[in-house]
Design an enzyme around this catalytic site. Structure first.
Site, PDB file in Angstrom:
ATOM      1  N   ASN A 126      -3.261   1.794  -6.323  1.00 37.03           N
ATOM      2  CA  ASN A 126      -2.009   2.026  -5.603  1.00 37.03           C
ATOM      3  C   ASN A 126      -1.335   0.661  -5.438  1.00 37.03           C
ATOM      4  OD1 ASN A 126       0.043   2.629  -3.836  1.00 37.03           O
ATOM      5  ND2 ASN A 126      -1.295   3.034  -2.069  1.00 37.03           N
ATOM      6  N   TRP A 127      -0.349   0.419  -6.292  1.00 40.87           N
ATOM      7  CA  TRP A 127       0.284  -0.909  -6.282  1.00 40.87           C
ATOM      8  C   TRP A 127       1.273  -1.096  -5.136  1.00 40.87           C
ATOM      9  CZ3 TRP A 127       1.513  -1.586 -12.241  1.00 40.87           C
ATOM     10  CH2 TRP A 127       0.321  -1.924 -12.901  1.00 40.87           C
ATOM     11  N   LYS A 128       1.600  -0.017  -4.457  1.00 43.06           N
ATOM     12  CA  LYS A 128       2.574  -0.097  -3.350  1.00 43.06           C
ATOM     13  C   LYS A 128       3.863  -0.754  -3.867  1.00 43.06           C
ATOM     14  CE  LYS A 128      -1.357  -0.094  -0.306  1.00 43.06           C
ATOM     15  NZ  LYS A 128      -1.932  -0.351   1.018  1.00 43.06           N
TER      16      LYS A 128
ATOM     17  N   HIS B 124       0.064   9.095   2.397  1.00 39.00           N
ATOM     18  CA  HIS B 124      -0.479   7.754   2.645  1.00 39.00           C
ATOM     19  C   HIS B 124      -0.109   7.315   4.066  1.00 39.00           C
ATOM     20  CE1 HIS B 124      -1.212   3.468   2.388  1.00 39.00           C
ATOM     21  NE2 HIS B 124      -2.021   3.749   1.383  1.00 39.00           N
TER      22      HIS B 124
ATOM     23  N   GLU C 163       0.889   4.614   5.198  1.00 39.56           N
ATOM     24  CA  GLU C 163       2.143   3.854   5.314  1.00 39.56           C
ATOM     25  C   GLU C 163       3.344   4.797   5.318  1.00 39.56           C
ATOM     26  OE1 GLU C 163       1.270   1.197   2.055  1.00 39.56           O
ATOM     27  OE2 GLU C 163      -0.348   0.347   3.261  1.00 39.56           O
TER      28      GLU C 163
ATOM     29  N   GLU D  80      -8.849   7.562   3.932  1.00 37.02           N
ATOM     30  CA  GLU D  80      -8.517   6.149   4.117  1.00 37.02           C
ATOM     31  C   GLU D  80      -8.386   5.853   5.612  1.00 37.02           C
ATOM     32  OE1 GLU D  80      -6.420   4.376   0.435  1.00 37.02           O
ATOM     33  OE2 GLU D  80      -4.902   5.379   1.627  1.00 37.02           O
TER      34      GLU D  80
ATOM     35  N   GLY E  49      -5.816  -2.670   3.822  1.00 40.10           N
ATOM     36  CA  GLY E  49      -5.190  -3.982   3.725  1.00 40.10           C
ATOM     37  C   GLY E  49      -5.704  -4.987   4.739  1.00 40.10           C
TER      38      GLY E  49
ATOM     39  N   SER F 263      -9.621  -1.391   1.718  1.00 38.61           N
ATOM     40  CA  SER F 263     -10.303  -2.653   1.414  1.00 38.61           C
ATOM     41  C   SER F 263     -11.488  -2.495   0.464  1.00 38.61           C
ATOM     42  CB  SER F 263     -10.727  -3.365   2.701  1.00 38.61           C
ATOM     43  OG  SER F 263      -9.582  -3.709   3.462  1.00 38.61           O
TER      44      SER F 263
ATOM     45  N   GLY G 189      -5.739  -0.632  -3.126  1.00 40.64           N
ATOM     46  CA  GLY G 189      -4.474  -1.340  -3.019  1.00 40.64           C
ATOM     47  C   GLY G 189      -4.613  -2.768  -3.527  1.00 40.64           C
ATOM     48  N   GLY G 190      -4.808  -3.708  -2.599  1.00 40.26           N
ATOM     49  CA  GLY G 190      -4.805  -5.134  -2.920  1.00 40.26           C
ATOM     50  C   GLY G 190      -5.670  -5.533  -4.104  1.00 40.26           C
TER      51      GLY G 190
HETATM   52  P1  PGA Z   1      -6.199  -1.672   0.283  1.00 38.39           P
HETATM   53  O1  PGA Z   1      -5.188  -0.409   0.280  1.00 38.39           O
HETATM   54  O2  PGA Z   1      -7.173  -1.452  -0.843  1.00 38.39           O
HETATM   55  O3  PGA Z   1      -5.315  -2.869   0.068  1.00 38.39           O
HETATM   56  O4  PGA Z   1      -6.875  -1.660   1.598  1.00 38.39           O
HETATM   57  C1  PGA Z   1      -5.659   0.880   0.046  1.00 38.39           C
HETATM   58  C2  PGA Z   1      -4.530   1.869   0.133  1.00 38.39           C
HETATM   59  O5  PGA Z   1      -3.604   1.657   0.938  1.00 38.39           O
HETATM   60  O6  PGA Z   1      -4.518   2.890  -0.588  1.00 38.39           O
END
Ligand code: PGA
Length: 263
Positions: A10-12, A104, A106, A176, A182, A222, A243-244
């Site tokens: 998930n590159w956001k 998600h 966010e 999640e 993050g 994470s 994500g990251g």
């Molecule tokens: P993260 O994000 O791996 O940077 O914690 C995961 C996500 O939001 O799907």
């Protein structure tokens, strides 16, 4: 039950078309000739979907690039019309999108998406034959207040309301914990396994044991190359939403490698 793990990047709001091209070329060169017992999915921003579709199409033609599937990070709950800034599921179909990330945290916390909106989006995605990656998870305050199970129950029940068993079978869940996204703080494998087991039991309540045994539940929050193996070894964890650590081709690949076996 043999569930194929699914690893999704998930590159956001990262990587426009040119950075998408750099990533995919590098990733494909690293995995050339290998296949994995897992599904690999990349979710770039909307504006990079065309580039991604193009690159994967060309790569498949010349080197049998093993299937990277494409995901969108959101979709509209409406078909078309006066919804400034929105993207419909039919538009996504034109870019060969297989999956869409919905619910998600966010989207829930920054954009105010409710369980009802997420439910409408899930249904819209299924109408277009796109597979939802349906995210759920509790905040730290909710966990500390002992509300983990009630939060997950509401998110699952309301998010999947009136979704058929067939549509659910095309859906992937992603647990999640919001406090792990993050932050560099990962759920311990016990915490993650407990939550996954509970989510699977909720699916069994709603759709029966068989369906619950088949549905894939990713862990997200994470996930890194050095914790992927332990998390993925848990019996109810079927891959990761990353994500990251999925912004670098090598790190995404290391997570897939450490969390799965080569075919
Ligand atoms: P993260 O994000 O791996 O940077 O914690 C995961 C996500 O939001 O799907």
């Amino acid at each position: 039950m043999n569930r194929k793990p699914i690893f999704a990047a998930n590159w956001k709001m990262n990587k426009g078309p040119s950075e998408t091209e750099d990533f995919i070329k590098s990733f494909l060169s690293k995995v050339q000739g290998q296949t994995f017992n897992s599904e690999i999915v990349v979710a770039p921003p909307f504006v990079s979907l065309a580039k991604l579709a193009d690159l994967l199409h060309t790569a498949t033609a010349v080197q049998n690039a093993h299937a990277i599937q494409t995901a969108a990070q959101n979709c509209s709950q409406f078909d078309s019309g006066a919804y400034t800034g929105e993207i419909s599921v039919l538009m996504l179909r034109e870019f060969f999108v297989h999956y869409v990330i919905l619910g998600h945290s966010e989207r829930r916390s920054i954009y105010g998406e409710t369980d009802a909106i997420i439910n409408a989006k899930l249904k819209k995605a299924r109408e277009a034959n796109i597979r939802p990656i349906f995210c759920i998870g509790e905040t730290l305050a909710e966990r500390e207040a002992g509300k983990l199970e009630s939060v997950l129950r509401t998110q699952v029940t309301e998010g999947l309301r009136d979704l058929s068993e067939k549509d659910l079978s095309e859906t992937v869940l992603a647990y999640e914990p919001v406090w792990a996204i993050g932050t560099g703080v990962t759920a311990t494998s016990e915490q993650a396994q407990d939550a996954h087991q509970f989510v699977r039991s909720l699916i069994a309540e709603l759709y029966g044991q068989d369906t619950a045994a088949k549905i894939r539940i990713q862990y997200g929050g994470s996930v890194k190359p050095n914790n992927a193996a332990e998390l993925m070894a848990c019996p109810d964890i079927d891959g990761a939403l990353i994500g990251g650590a999925a912004l670098e081709p090598q790190s995404f690949l290391d997570i897939i490698r450490n969390g799965t076996q080569e075919a």
